[in-house]
Design a protein around this motif. Structure first.
Motif, mmCIF file in Angstrom:
data_model
loop_
_atom_site.group_PDB
_atom_site.id
_atom_site.type_symbol
_atom_site.label_atom_id
_atom_site.label_comp_id
_atom_site.label_asym_id
_atom_site.label_seq_id
_atom_site.Cartn_x
_atom_site.Cartn_y
_atom_site.Cartn_z
ATOM 1 N N LEU A 1 0.766 -1.285 -0.002
ATOM 2 C CA LEU A 1 0.018 -0.054 -0.005
ATOM 3 C C LEU A 1 0.826 1.191 -0.194
ATOM 4 O O LEU A 1 1.934 1.455 1.108
ATOM 5 C CB LEU A 1 -1.085 -0.078 0.780
ATOM 6 C CG LEU A 1 -1.313 1.236 1.657
ATOM 7 C CD1 LEU A 1 -2.906 0.906 0.264
ATOM 8 C CD2 LEU A 1 -2.756 1.641 3.171
ATOM 9 N N ASN A 2 0.513 2.204 -1.046
ATOM 10 C CA ASN A 2 1.275 2.888 -0.520
ATOM 11 C C ASN A 2 0.857 4.755 -0.452
ATOM 12 O O ASN A 2 -0.782 4.467 -0.785
ATOM 13 C CB ASN A 2 2.888 3.547 -1.823
ATOM 14 C CG ASN A 2 1.728 3.598 -3.575
ATOM 15 O OD1 ASN A 2 0.316 4.532 -3.375
ATOM 16 N ND2 ASN A 2 1.961 2.683 -4.307
ATOM 17 N N ASN B 1 -0.233 7.061 -2.577
ATOM 18 C CA ASN B 1 -1.265 7.139 -4.231
ATOM 19 C C ASN B 1 -2.295 6.169 -3.817
ATOM 20 O O ASN B 1 -3.596 6.259 -4.360
ATOM 21 C CB ASN B 1 -0.750 6.360 -5.251
ATOM 22 C CG ASN B 1 0.396 7.043 -5.215
ATOM 23 O OD1 ASN B 1 0.459 8.206 -5.147
ATOM 24 N ND2 ASN B 1 1.511 6.878 -5.913
ATOM 25 N N HIS B 2 -2.954 4.561 -3.388
ATOM 26 C CA HIS B 2 -3.448 4.182 -3.341
ATOM 27 C C HIS B 2 -4.150 4.836 -2.448
ATOM 28 O O HIS B 2 -6.219 4.835 -2.656
ATOM 29 C CB HIS B 2 -3.362 2.778 -3.060
ATOM 30 C CG HIS B 2 -2.113 1.996 -3.299
ATOM 31 N ND1 HIS B 2 -1.010 1.693 -3.232
ATOM 32 C CD2 HIS B 2 -2.565 1.679 -4.785
ATOM 33 C CE1 HIS B 2 -0.624 0.783 -4.284
ATOM 34 N NE2 HIS B 2 -1.484 1.392 -5.426
ATOM 35 N N PRO C 1 -8.126 6.024 -3.920
ATOM 36 C CA PRO C 1 -8.794 5.033 -4.259
ATOM 37 C C PRO C 1 -9.011 4.012 -5.472
ATOM 38 O O PRO C 1 -9.318 3.531 -5.913
ATOM 39 C CB PRO C 1 -9.717 4.639 -3.452
ATOM 40 C CG PRO C 1 -9.857 5.745 -2.862
ATOM 41 C CD PRO C 1 -9.530 7.104 -3.095
ATOM 42 N N ASP D 1 -8.090 5.084 -7.938
ATOM 43 C CA ASP D 1 -7.872 5.387 -9.332
ATOM 44 C C ASP D 1 -7.113 3.437 -9.708
ATOM 45 O O ASP D 1 -6.009 3.015 -10.734
ATOM 46 C CB ASP D 1 -6.313 6.145 -9.675
ATOM 47 C CG ASP D 1 -7.478 7.500 -9.872
ATOM 48 O OD1 ASP D 1 -8.845 7.695 -10.257
ATOM 49 O OD2 ASP D 1 -6.716 8.665 -9.325
ATOM 50 N N PHE D 2 -7.217 2.784 -8.507
ATOM 51 C CA PHE D 2 -6.938 1.774 -8.565
ATOM 52 C C PHE D 2 -7.744 0.562 -8.303
ATOM 53 O O PHE D 2 -9.187 0.898 -7.345
ATOM 54 C CB PHE D 2 -5.813 1.466 -7.708
ATOM 55 C CG PHE D 2 -4.873 2.577 -7.513
ATOM 56 C CD1 PHE D 2 -3.450 2.481 -8.424
ATOM 57 C CD2 PHE D 2 -4.798 3.695 -7.178
ATOM 58 C CE1 PHE D 2 -2.796 3.339 -8.444
ATOM 59 C CE2 PHE D 2 -3.810 4.971 -6.779
ATOM 60 C CZ PHE D 2 -3.018 4.964 -8.418
ATOM 61 N N ASN D 3 -7.325 -0.603 -8.027
ATOM 62 C CA ASN D 3 -8.301 -1.334 -7.930
ATOM 63 C C ASN D 3 -8.473 -2.527 -6.169
ATOM 64 O O ASN D 3 -9.196 -2.885 -5.931
ATOM 65 C CB ASN D 3 -8.880 -2.767 -8.433
ATOM 66 C CG ASN D 3 -9.033 -2.559 -9.987
ATOM 67 O OD1 ASN D 3 -9.821 -1.606 -9.791
ATOM 68 N ND2 ASN D 3 -8.675 -3.295 -11.237
ATOM 69 N N LEU D 4 -6.792 -1.747 -5.008
ATOM 70 C CA LEU D 4 -6.414 -2.483 -4.305
ATOM 71 C C LEU D 4 -8.276 -2.370 -3.745
ATOM 72 O O LEU D 4 -8.202 -2.956 -2.369
ATOM 73 C CB LEU D 4 -5.286 -2.212 -3.639
ATOM 74 C CG LEU D 4 -4.643 -2.892 -4.014
ATOM 75 C CD1 LEU D 4 -3.548 -1.343 -4.284
ATOM 76 C CD2 LEU D 4 -4.343 -3.975 -3.490
ATOM 77 N N TYR D 5 -8.780 -1.122 -3.008
ATOM 78 C CA TYR D 5 -9.651 -0.697 -2.586
ATOM 79 C C TYR D 5 -10.830 -2.208 -2.780
ATOM 80 O O TYR D 5 -10.865 -2.256 -1.364
ATOM 81 C CB TYR D 5 -10.500 0.279 -2.627
ATOM 82 C CG TYR D 5 -11.370 0.508 -3.516
ATOM 83 C CD1 TYR D 5 -12.761 -0.149 -3.344
ATOM 84 C CD2 TYR D 5 -10.863 0.498 -4.984
ATOM 85 C CE1 TYR D 5 -13.860 -0.480 -4.798
ATOM 86 C CE2 TYR D 5 -11.640 0.562 -6.256
ATOM 87 C CZ TYR D 5 -13.076 -0.141 -6.001
ATOM 88 O OH TYR D 5 -13.814 -0.256 -7.028
ATOM 89 N N ASN E 1 -4.312 -8.263 -6.189
ATOM 90 C CA ASN E 1 -4.392 -6.260 -6.831
ATOM 91 C C ASN E 1 -6.298 -5.756 -6.971
ATOM 92 O O ASN E 1 -6.236 -4.310 -6.920
ATOM 93 C CB ASN E 1 -3.657 -6.591 -8.109
ATOM 94 C CG ASN E 1 -2.203 -6.801 -7.757
ATOM 95 O OD1 ASN E 1 -1.709 -5.919 -7.105
ATOM 96 N ND2 ASN E 1 -1.629 -7.636 -8.868
#
Length: 616
Positions: free
Chosen positions: A351-352, A354-355, A359, A361-365, A611
């Motif tokens: 986790l960085n 940017n995430h 959130p 903008d990525f799919n980690l959430y 991811n």
């Protein structure tokens, strides 16, 4: 010809050590938790609740880590996000002191309590679990993975030794000691921006960690009392100039009583954990031996005692003395220091910032298992040469499950601050309520892995998330839908697909993400959300800004689930009280979440990878 490698040599030596100690009894568990941390007790309790026979080996006499043993009983963050064991523990604290207002005693936190009271409740919660065995005052040696399980030698406070085996090992230490001992790769110190993609990170990596603190708890013994401690050796009052406005012209300095009220606890006590010319201490002790660490900790204790003397002698608060009923220690200081940062493992994902900042903008959430709302905060007051970092404002956030799982060592989980995050992200993931959730998630994964005889990396993410929801946990940091809301689980599940999104707002010391359950969506917004889940969704109406109605929803959903429109319409109408909805009536996000969860079940229909990408 067989070649003896270093790893095989270590294994042979370990097995030889076990064999030579045949007098030690051997016990078998599903889950072994090692460590003194806040996450350790949460992991152990949840693993036991999940049906796993669990052993918690804690070197200290108290449970609770930084919340109790380190004396940092002013909790930061998550006041509006009472997730899982954090919320359960907070209710016990509120009940003990007489309600929420009774523990809002200082200005740093909404939840403040005496450390020994917190330790009592963690002991109570642990003792309630039949499948949990707790060994306080115990140490571990010779931890080794053998064939398909872990083995360790445990020594209790009386010097008695026993052999222990377990399918899953959990690192519950403050600094990631167990993971490091098993060869898990990790980062330590500040990351370079090229390694993390964080624009505000320094151009070069370094080994600078955050200051740590040996806290103290002072008690007000009343007017006329003189509890001044002996003058510490090499006492230098100039170290603490401008800790408050005494002898200080700085306009930004706090008044001295305000400084004390920062950590004011119930029953006229004060937690001394003051960063500005106070008792923070710098030394990167993470990779030192226990004996070398002890020397560093002694220096940190001496600084704290000097600060206490400064408060009493220079500032005139003679009636404030070290609390006599708090810590079971000869010096009346906490059982352990408060570490803000240690190792950070290399996990399945990292986790960085940017995430956290963006959130969606990525799919980690989609893989979230814990939530936090504290802003990014680093302590470098005692190392002024540390590179300046312009921390961005961020909304509330969630922690991806893959951060708890090392990328190279199977059947091992991390349950405290040493999860896979960047140095910058650690500035908010390190806080007590978040670490409690991290520990609880680690315990949940451990119980499922032990039951299914799988490595944690092979456990279904959605199964873990569903189990956490059943345990009162949060997947998404929506502050305006609480667990008592009948729609809470549906909103959390649909939110974790991204079909319906929250709106993040950086806000002072308690960042926010709002779901706005009573608001409505346009047809276009709903279709775009569905498209993120089902790429071949018909986007014919993707520019229609008209409010989505029940009729529109039924027309869109019917072909997706292959159910006749009239049949679906009848079923949906029956889901609500008679005559309470009309087909031309705008549908709220709450109603959308309930109906999507019931009829489309997007959370369960598609598996995700680490991811957060859909597997099919």
């Amino acid at each position: 010809m067989y070649r003896l490698t270093f790893s095989s040599l270590i294994t042979c030596l370990f097995l030889f050590t076990i064999a030579c100690r045949s007098e030690a009894p051997k016990l078998s568990y599903d889950v072994l938790v090692l460590g003194e941390g806040t996450g350790a007790v949460a992991a152990a309790i949840q693993a036991a609740r999940g049906g796993a026979q669990t052993l918690l080996v804690n070197p200290l006499p108290w449970l609770g880590g930084m919340l109790t043993s380190a004396g940092v009983s002013a909790t930061d963050g998550n006041h509006q996000l009472p997730a899982g064991l954090w919320g359960e523990f907070r209710e016990l604290i509120r009940g003990h002191y007489g309600g929420a207002d009774s523990i809002f005693t200082g200005w740093v936190s909404n939840t403040m309590f005496e450390p020994h009271i917190g330790a009592k409740f963690w002991a109570t919660l642990a003792m309630a679990e039949d499948k949990l065995t707790v060994q306080n005052g115990s140490t571990y040696t010779a931890v080794q993975f053998v064939q398909d399980h872990w083995e360790a030698l445990i020594t209790d406070a009386d010097g008695n030794e026993k052999k222990v085996s377990a399918f899953i090992l959990i690192d519950g230490t403050d600094l990631g000691d167990v993971a490091a001992s098993q060869g898990v790769a990790y980062d330590l110190g500040m990351d370079a921006k090229t390694a993390t993609g964080e624009d505000m990170a320094p151009p070069q990596a370094n080994d600078i960690i955050q200051d740590f603190t040996y806290a103290a708890v002072l008690q007000d013994f009343g007017e006329g009392a003189d509890k001044t401690i002996p003058r510490p050796a090499d006492y230098d009052p100039s170290l603490f100039d401008c800790a408050c406005q005494y002898h200080c012209d700085k306009e930004t300095a706090h008044p001295c009583q305000t400084m004390l009220n920062y950590g004011k606890l119930p029953n006229n006590k004060y937690m001394i954990n003051w960063p500005i010319k106070g008792n923070d201490y710098y030394h990167n002790m993470v990779e030192l031996s226990p004996a070398e660490r002890a020397l560093v900790y002694q220096k940190a204790k001496e600084k704290t005692l000097a600060f206490v003397y400064y408060i009493q002698h220079e500032l005139g608060f003679k009636q404030l003395g070290l609390a006599e009923d708090e810590f079971p220690t000869p010096d009346k200081l906490p059982l352990m220091p408060y570490h803000r940062e240690g190792r950070r493992i290399k996990g399945l994902v990292r986790l960085n910032v940017n995430h956290i900042a963006k959130p969606y903008d990525f799919n980690l959430y989609r893989t979230g298992i814990a939530v936090g709302d504290y802003p990014i905060d680093h302590h470098h007051y005692e190392y002024p040469d540390a590179p300046e970092i312009a921390f961005p404002q961020v909304p509330s956030f969630n922690i991806p499950l893959g951060c708890l799982i090392p990328n190279t060592v199977d059947q091992l989980l991390v349950a405290d601050k040493a999860i896979s995050v960047t140095n910058i992200a650690n500035g908010t993931t390190r806080l007590q309520p978040v670490v409690l959730q991290i520990g609880q998630a680690a315990g949940m994964v451990a119980a499922l892995a032990a039951k299914q005889k799988k490595a944690p990396k092979d456990i279904s993410i959605r199964e873990v998330q569903d189990s956490l929801l059943s345990a009162g946990g949060y997947l998404m940091p929506f502050m305006d839908v609480l667990p008592a809301d009948p729609a809470f689980k549906a909103i959390q599940r649909v939110g974790a697909t991204g079909i319906l999104k929250g709106q993040g707002i950086p806000y002072k010391w308690a960042n926010q993400t709002w779901f706005y359950p009573d608001s409505t969506l346009s047809i276009a917004a709903f279709l775009q959300g569905l498209h993120s889940w089902k790429a071949d969704i018909d986007l014919t109406l993707s520019k229609d800004q008209k409010h989505l109605t029940f009729g529109d929803f039924i027309a869109i959903l019917s072909p997706i689930i292959e159910r006749p429109t009239q049949e679906l319409s009848t079923a949906i109408e029956q889901s609500f009280a008679p005559n309470t909805i009309k087909l031309d009536q705008p549908i709220s996000k709450r109603q959308l979440a309930i109906l999507l969860d019931k009829y489309l079940a997007p959370f369960h229909q598609k598996a995700i990878n680490w991811n957060g990408d859909y597997l099919n």
